[in-house]
Design a protein around this motif. Structure first.
Motif, PDB file in Angstrom:
ATOM      1  N   GLY A   1      -5.458 -17.697  -1.487  1.00 57.60           N
ATOM      2  CA  GLY A   1      -5.986 -17.324  -0.186  1.00 57.60           C
ATOM      3  C   GLY A   1      -5.617 -18.276   0.929  1.00 57.60           C
ATOM      4  O   GLY A   1      -6.029 -18.078   2.082  1.00 57.60           O
ATOM      5  N   ASP A   2      -4.832 -19.307   0.625  1.00 61.33           N
ATOM      6  CA  ASP A   2      -4.446 -20.306   1.616  1.00 61.33           C
ATOM      7  C   ASP A   2      -3.206 -19.802   2.357  1.00 61.33           C
ATOM      8  O   ASP A   2      -2.116 -19.706   1.784  1.00 61.33           O
TER       9      ASP A   2
ATOM     10  N   ILE B   1       2.714 -19.106   3.087  1.00 65.39           N
ATOM     11  CA  ILE B   1       3.823 -19.120   4.035  1.00 65.39           C
ATOM     12  C   ILE B   1       4.946 -20.029   3.524  1.00 65.39           C
ATOM     13  O   ILE B   1       6.127 -19.673   3.556  1.00 65.39           O
ATOM     14  N   ALA B   2       4.577 -21.214   3.052  1.00 63.18           N
ATOM     15  CA  ALA B   2       5.583 -22.153   2.546  1.00 63.18           C
ATOM     16  C   ALA B   2       6.308 -21.582   1.328  1.00 63.18           C
ATOM     17  O   ALA B   2       7.528 -21.717   1.190  1.00 63.18           O
ATOM     18  N   ALA B   3       5.572 -20.926   0.444  1.00 62.22           N
ATOM     19  CA  ALA B   3       6.183 -20.332  -0.744  1.00 62.22           C
ATOM     20  C   ALA B   3       7.097 -19.170  -0.370  1.00 62.22           C
ATOM     21  O   ALA B   3       8.149 -18.974  -0.990  1.00 62.22           O
TER      22      ALA B   3
ATOM     23  N   ASP C   1       0.628  -9.311   1.188  1.00 61.54           N
ATOM     24  CA  ASP C   1      -0.623  -9.472   0.430  1.00 61.54           C
ATOM     25  C   ASP C   1      -1.542 -10.477   1.122  1.00 61.54           C
ATOM     26  O   ASP C   1      -2.763 -10.293   1.167  1.00 61.54           O
ATOM     27  N   THR C   2      -0.952 -11.551   1.670  1.00 62.08           N
ATOM     28  CA  THR C   2      -1.760 -12.577   2.328  1.00 62.08           C
ATOM     29  C   THR C   2      -2.363 -12.047   3.627  1.00 62.08           C
ATOM     30  O   THR C   2      -3.507 -12.376   3.974  1.00 62.08           O
TER      31      THR C   2
ATOM     32  N   THR D   1      -6.471 -12.224   4.483  1.00 62.86           N
ATOM     33  CA  THR D   1      -6.916 -13.204   5.474  1.00 62.86           C
ATOM     34  C   THR D   1      -7.370 -12.522   6.762  1.00 62.86           C
ATOM     35  O   THR D   1      -7.255 -11.312   6.911  1.00 62.86           O
ATOM     36  N   ALA D   2      -7.877 -13.331   7.682  1.00 64.69           N
ATOM     37  CA  ALA D   2      -8.355 -12.804   8.961  1.00 64.69           C
ATOM     38  C   ALA D   2      -8.184 -13.870  10.031  1.00 64.69           C
ATOM     39  O   ALA D   2      -7.912 -15.042   9.737  1.00 64.69           O
ATOM     40  N   GLY D   3      -8.326 -13.457  11.302  1.00 67.36           N
ATOM     41  CA  GLY D   3      -8.304 -14.407  12.414  1.00 67.36           C
ATOM     42  C   GLY D   3      -6.979 -15.129  12.569  1.00 67.36           C
ATOM     43  O   GLY D   3      -5.901 -14.519  12.432  1.00 67.36           O
TER      44      GLY D   3
END
Length: 310
Positions: free
Chosen positions: A244-245, A250-252, A271-272, A276-278
């Motif tokens: 969830g990070d 993004i880095a991966a 998927d991320t 996620t939100a905001g």
């Protein structure tokens, strides 16, 4: 690395080398044109063009694909180095999309991937984005091994055999300011100066906001700059441990794309976005759009990902 080549092919290559030795052929069969130092190879011609040729000169194999963005920087660099080394190795280019069996035989997991074949013996050189200095060091070691262990001193290059129809630069129009900046950006990429390339592309866009070559180059240079100092194992671990990070994913995704795993990169970020939100969600969407720029708006994988995203 799981490298396997058919034993029968290697045996034929060794037989050819032994036959050449019996006939007193020391390897350099002379008179190859500069253009002959770079060849396209497919599965049907692999034995002749790579294995048998490797009994005369080291053959460096560049596994690439049209959709692989790092390949678009590495392949031209390898071609220039083939000319610079002047017959001490031959560069064989293999399109993995059209030659899946060769990719499997070499155990390749991601591209770009570069191998060498010397006297029928296959050697892994490097995979993924690699700096020019490291490439030169690897090639220096390769030609030294080829000469000391196998007596392969390379081919004689005859510039007089170059096709007479080569384009004449004198007839071209003088390069404009943007052309010079674009060339500077390409040279910076070749030198591993990703920051310099980013700035050069930005300079082009400051004068010509619609320059598509500069837009694509900027997206690619920024991607390479981001992954240049990354620890791939740590990035992968962080992404697996923290699904969830946003920043970890993004880095991966950057590493996925540099490694040629386009759909994996897109799928990870989509998927991320959904998890996620905001601000985190906005950051992931922005990176996904940036990666779309790297691959190209007309690529079917970009079109499919856009449909899911929007």
């Amino acid at each position: 690395m799981g490298l396997q080549i058919a034993r029968s092919q290697l045996a034929k290559a060794e037989q050819a080398r032994a036959e050449a030795a019996r006939q007193g052929d020391g390897g350099g069969s002379g008179g190859v044109s500069p253009a002959g130092l770079v060849i396209d190879v497919d599965e049907a011609g692999f034995e002749r063009d790579v294995l048998q040729r490797s009994t005369e000169v080291p053959v460096v194999i560049d596994f690439w694909a049209e959709w692989c963005e790092p390949c678009k920087h590495l392949s031209p660099l390898l071609e220039r180095l083939a000319a610079e080394y002047n017959g001490r190795f031959v560069l064989a280019k293999v399109d993995v999309d059209a030659n899946q069996m060769l990719m499997q035989q070499f155990g390749i997991q991601r591209i770009p991937a570069v191998f060498a074949v010397v006297a029928g013996h296959a050697l892994p050189l490097f995979q993924g984005a690699t700096g020019p200095e490291q490439i030169r060091q690897t090639l220096d070691q390769l030609v030294q091994i080829a000469e000391e262990r196998f007596g392969l001193t390379g081919l004689v290059v005859d510039p007089d055999t170059e096709p007479a129809s080569a384009p004449v630069a004198a007839s071209e129009e003088p390069a404009g300011p943007c052309d010079a900046l674009l060339e500077a950006a390409v040279q910076a990429l070749d030198a591993g100066d990703f920051g310099g390339a980013v700035q050069a592309y930005k300079n082009v866009l400051s004068d010509d906001q619609g320059n598509t070559e500069a837009k694509l180059g900027l997206a690619q240079a920024e991607l390479l700059q981001r992954v240049a100092g990354a620890d791939p194992q740590q990035v992968r671990k962080d992404a697996a441990d923290k699904p969830g990070d946003a920043q970890a994913q993004i880095a991966a995704a950057d590493l996925d794309l540099v490694g040629g795993h386009v759909e994996d990169a897109f799928g990870r970020l989509i998927d991320t976005v959904q998890r996620t939100a905001g601000d985190d969600r906005d950051a992931v969407r922005r990176r996904l759009l940036e990666l779309f720029e790297v691959v190209g708006a007309d690529d079917p994988r970009v079109i499919a990902a856009r449909r899911v995203l929007f």
